[in-house]
Write a protein that holds these residues in place. Sequence first.
Motif, PDB file in Angstrom:
ATOM      1  N   ASP A 186       0.874  -1.188   0.000  1.00 24.33           N
ATOM      2  CA  ASP A 186       0.000   0.000   0.000  1.00 24.33           C
ATOM      3  C   ASP A 186       0.904   1.228   0.000  1.00 24.33           C
ATOM      4  OD1 ASP A 186      -1.775   2.014   0.407  1.00 24.33           O
ATOM      5  OD2 ASP A 186      -2.481   1.332   2.376  1.00 24.33           O
ATOM      6  N   CYS A 187       1.294   1.645  -1.199  1.00 21.60           N
ATOM      7  CA  CYS A 187       2.288   2.726  -1.283  1.00 21.60           C
ATOM      8  C   CYS A 187       1.645   4.107  -1.264  1.00 21.60           C
ATOM      9  CB  CYS A 187       3.214   2.529  -2.472  1.00 21.60           C
ATOM     10  SG  CYS A 187       2.404   1.974  -3.955  1.00 21.60           S
ATOM     11  N   VAL A 188       0.304   4.185  -1.276  1.00 21.86           N
ATOM     12  CA  VAL A 188      -0.378   5.487  -1.158  1.00 21.86           C
ATOM     13  C   VAL A 188      -1.329   5.386   0.048  1.00 21.86           C
ATOM     14  CG1 VAL A 188      -1.698   7.262  -2.421  1.00 21.86           C
ATOM     15  CG2 VAL A 188      -0.285   5.637  -3.700  1.00 21.86           C
ATOM     16  N   PRO A 189      -0.768   5.390   1.273  1.00 23.36           N
ATOM     17  CA  PRO A 189      -1.615   5.067   2.428  1.00 23.36           C
ATOM     18  C   PRO A 189      -2.526   6.198   2.905  1.00 23.36           C
ATOM     19  CG  PRO A 189       0.683   5.317   3.108  1.00 23.36           C
ATOM     20  CD  PRO A 189       0.657   5.495   1.615  1.00 23.36           C
ATOM     21  N   SER A 190      -2.189   7.463   2.642  1.00 25.19           N
ATOM     22  CA  SER A 190      -2.998   8.519   3.275  1.00 25.19           C
ATOM     23  C   SER A 190      -4.222   8.883   2.438  1.00 25.19           C
ATOM     24  CB  SER A 190      -2.155   9.775   3.539  1.00 25.19           C
ATOM     25  OG  SER A 190      -2.004  10.508   2.340  1.00 25.19           O
ATOM     26  N   ARG A 191      -5.263   9.352   3.129  1.00 26.97           N
ATOM     27  CA  ARG A 191      -6.505   9.758   2.459  1.00 26.97           C
ATOM     28  C   ARG A 191      -6.224  10.890   1.469  1.00 26.97           C
ATOM     29  NH1 ARG A 191     -10.411  13.759   3.383  1.00 26.97           N
ATOM     30  NH2 ARG A 191     -12.464  13.166   2.592  1.00 26.97           N
ATOM     31  N   GLU A 192      -5.401  11.873   1.885  1.00 28.08           N
ATOM     32  CA  GLU A 192      -5.117  13.043   1.037  1.00 28.08           C
ATOM     33  C   GLU A 192      -4.432  12.600  -0.261  1.00 28.08           C
ATOM     34  OE1 GLU A 192      -4.396  12.840   4.320  1.00 28.08           O
ATOM     35  OE2 GLU A 192      -6.159  14.075   4.791  1.00 28.08           O
ATOM     36  N   ALA A 193      -3.443  11.722  -0.111  1.00 29.00           N
ATOM     37  CA  ALA A 193      -2.700  11.280  -1.312  1.00 29.00           C
ATOM     38  C   ALA A 193      -3.607  10.438  -2.217  1.00 29.00           C
ATOM     39  CB  ALA A 193      -1.462  10.501  -0.908  1.00 29.00           C
ATOM     40  N   ARG A 194      -4.510   9.670  -1.635  1.00 26.97           N
ATOM     41  CA  ARG A 194      -5.425   8.865  -2.465  1.00 26.97           C
ATOM     42  C   ARG A 194      -6.395   9.777  -3.226  1.00 26.97           C
ATOM     43  NH1 ARG A 194      -6.840   3.582   1.341  1.00 26.97           N
ATOM     44  NH2 ARG A 194      -4.694   2.834   1.445  1.00 26.97           N
ATOM     45  N   ILE A 195      -6.836  10.855  -2.568  1.00 24.64           N
ATOM     46  CA  ILE A 195      -7.723  11.823  -3.248  1.00 24.64           C
ATOM     47  C   ILE A 195      -6.948  12.449  -4.410  1.00 24.64           C
ATOM     48  CG2 ILE A 195      -8.870  14.081  -3.005  1.00 24.64           C
ATOM     49  CD1 ILE A 195      -9.757  13.171  -0.202  1.00 24.64           C
ATOM     50  N   GLN A 196      -5.719  12.869  -4.117  1.00 29.04           N
ATOM     51  CA  GLN A 196      -4.874  13.475  -5.155  1.00 29.04           C
ATOM     52  C   GLN A 196      -4.702  12.516  -6.346  1.00 29.04           C
ATOM     53  OE1 GLN A 196      -2.946  16.610  -4.538  1.00 29.04           O
ATOM     54  NE2 GLN A 196      -3.015  16.415  -6.761  1.00 29.04           N
ATOM     55  N   LEU A 197      -4.426  11.245  -6.018  1.00 28.51           N
ATOM     56  CA  LEU A 197      -4.193  10.238  -7.060  1.00 28.51           C
ATOM     57  C   LEU A 197      -5.425  10.082  -7.956  1.00 28.51           C
ATOM     58  CD1 LEU A 197      -2.611   7.862  -8.339  1.00 28.51           C
ATOM     59  CD2 LEU A 197      -3.594   6.389  -6.571  1.00 28.51           C
ATOM     60  N   LEU A 198      -6.586   9.891  -7.334  1.00 31.80           N
ATOM     61  CA  LEU A 198      -7.783   9.628  -8.144  1.00 31.80           C
ATOM     62  C   LEU A 198      -8.196  10.870  -8.926  1.00 31.80           C
ATOM     63  CD1 LEU A 198      -9.963   7.166  -6.042  1.00 31.80           C
ATOM     64  CD2 LEU A 198      -8.256   6.717  -7.757  1.00 31.80           C
ATOM     65  N   GLU A 199      -7.964  12.059  -8.356  1.00 35.96           N
ATOM     66  CA  GLU A 199      -8.302  13.281  -9.109  1.00 35.96           C
ATOM     67  C   GLU A 199      -7.319  13.464 -10.266  1.00 35.96           C
ATOM     68  OE1 GLU A 199      -8.980  16.561  -6.406  1.00 35.96           O
ATOM     69  OE2 GLU A 199     -10.892  15.656  -5.790  1.00 35.96           O
ATOM     70  N   ASP A 200      -6.033  13.280  -9.999  1.00 38.79           N
ATOM     71  CA  ASP A 200      -5.045  13.421 -11.087  1.00 38.79           C
ATOM     72  C   ASP A 200      -5.333  12.416 -12.199  1.00 38.79           C
ATOM     73  OD1 ASP A 200      -3.713  15.454  -9.796  1.00 38.79           O
ATOM     74  OD2 ASP A 200      -2.085  14.194  -9.039  1.00 38.79           O
ATOM     75  N   PHE A 201      -5.691  11.183 -11.817  1.00 41.65           N
ATOM     76  CA  PHE A 201      -5.924  10.148 -12.823  1.00 41.65           C
ATOM     77  C   PHE A 201      -7.198  10.434 -13.628  1.00 41.65           C
ATOM     78  CE2 PHE A 201      -7.749   5.934 -13.985  1.00 41.65           C
ATOM     79  CZ  PHE A 201      -6.820   5.630 -14.959  1.00 41.65           C
ATOM     80  N   ASN A 202      -8.265  10.820 -12.936  1.00 37.12           N
ATOM     81  CA  ASN A 202      -9.544  10.992 -13.626  1.00 37.12           C
ATOM     82  C   ASN A 202      -9.645  12.312 -14.385  1.00 37.12           C
ATOM     83  OD1 ASN A 202     -11.887   8.855 -12.884  1.00 37.12           O
ATOM     84  ND2 ASN A 202     -10.303   8.901 -11.317  1.00 37.12           N
ATOM     85  N   LEU A 203      -9.034  13.365 -13.852  1.00 34.52           N
ATOM     86  CA  LEU A 203      -9.256  14.688 -14.446  1.00 34.52           C
ATOM     87  C   LEU A 203      -8.133  15.130 -15.374  1.00 34.52           C
ATOM     88  CD1 LEU A 203     -10.581  16.429 -11.194  1.00 34.52           C
ATOM     89  CD2 LEU A 203     -11.916  15.320 -13.003  1.00 34.52           C
TER      90      LEU A 203
END
Length: 244
Positions: free
Chosen positions: A187-204
């Motif tokens: 689990d290399c992206v453990p924090s909620r903030e980083a997961r939000i960043q990841l999914l927003e960067d990927f989707n948008l």
Amino acid sequence: MASPTVNFETVTRLLDDSISNLGFESHPLKIGWYNDVLPASLRQPHHEDTLAVVVLSTPDMFERAFLPFMEKGCCQGVSDPIDQCVKHTINSAISQSFPGKKVEVSYDYEMLPASRKPKFLAQTAAHVAGAAYYYQEADVTDHPWGDKKKFGVCIHPRFGGWFAIRALLVFEGVQVGCEVLQSSPPDCVPSREARIQLLEDFNLRWQDWKYRDIIPPVQRYSQRQRDYFSTRPAQRPALLQEWG
Ligand code: GSH
């Protein structure tokens, strides 16, 4: 010479002898691990103990397998040279490493003719094999997106987002015992903030490559590879020609 025994411990070593220097990685799994997390309509039609392998391409694939494949000139005029190169590499590795074995291969771009569903869910396969964590909306507590759906994305512990999932190999008739334990992907992206960043960067804004750097990768795609994938498929032959 007798062909080597294919089992959970040996399968990826045998395969990697042929494909790791070409920029591919392989990860074994049991079909049951994959089927257990999916509804019946998406499961693989194999016994739960069947041995399977998920194959990924790493940043080296482009320079080590794809450009040399194109230089041989065997893909002139085809519209899917990347897919052809992956297929050629995996098929050659199978015949070399597992002569006489029945191996069913599904590629990431293939659909089932009747349902038009993908032949396998690549990100789910990579996750259950422990190869790359599949981050989804459900992995973000109290996500901020309401009913605006966000697609999930896999992150590799060494390459971040700089890789692609290419194929699922099923070794029909090779059964894995219950002594083989499933490992979770790191689990290399453990924090909620980083997961939000990841999914927003990927989707948008997936085209700007930023989501791929959500963790510092050991290697990224070369500038040439980025230029290739940023170019529309119809314009890619001209680019290859320009490179000589
Ligand atoms: N079907 C075309 C071909 O075979 O040349 C296009 C292939 C293609 O561009 N595939 C993308 C890819 O490999 C989508 S999987 N991208 C690398 C990446 O996104 O990391």
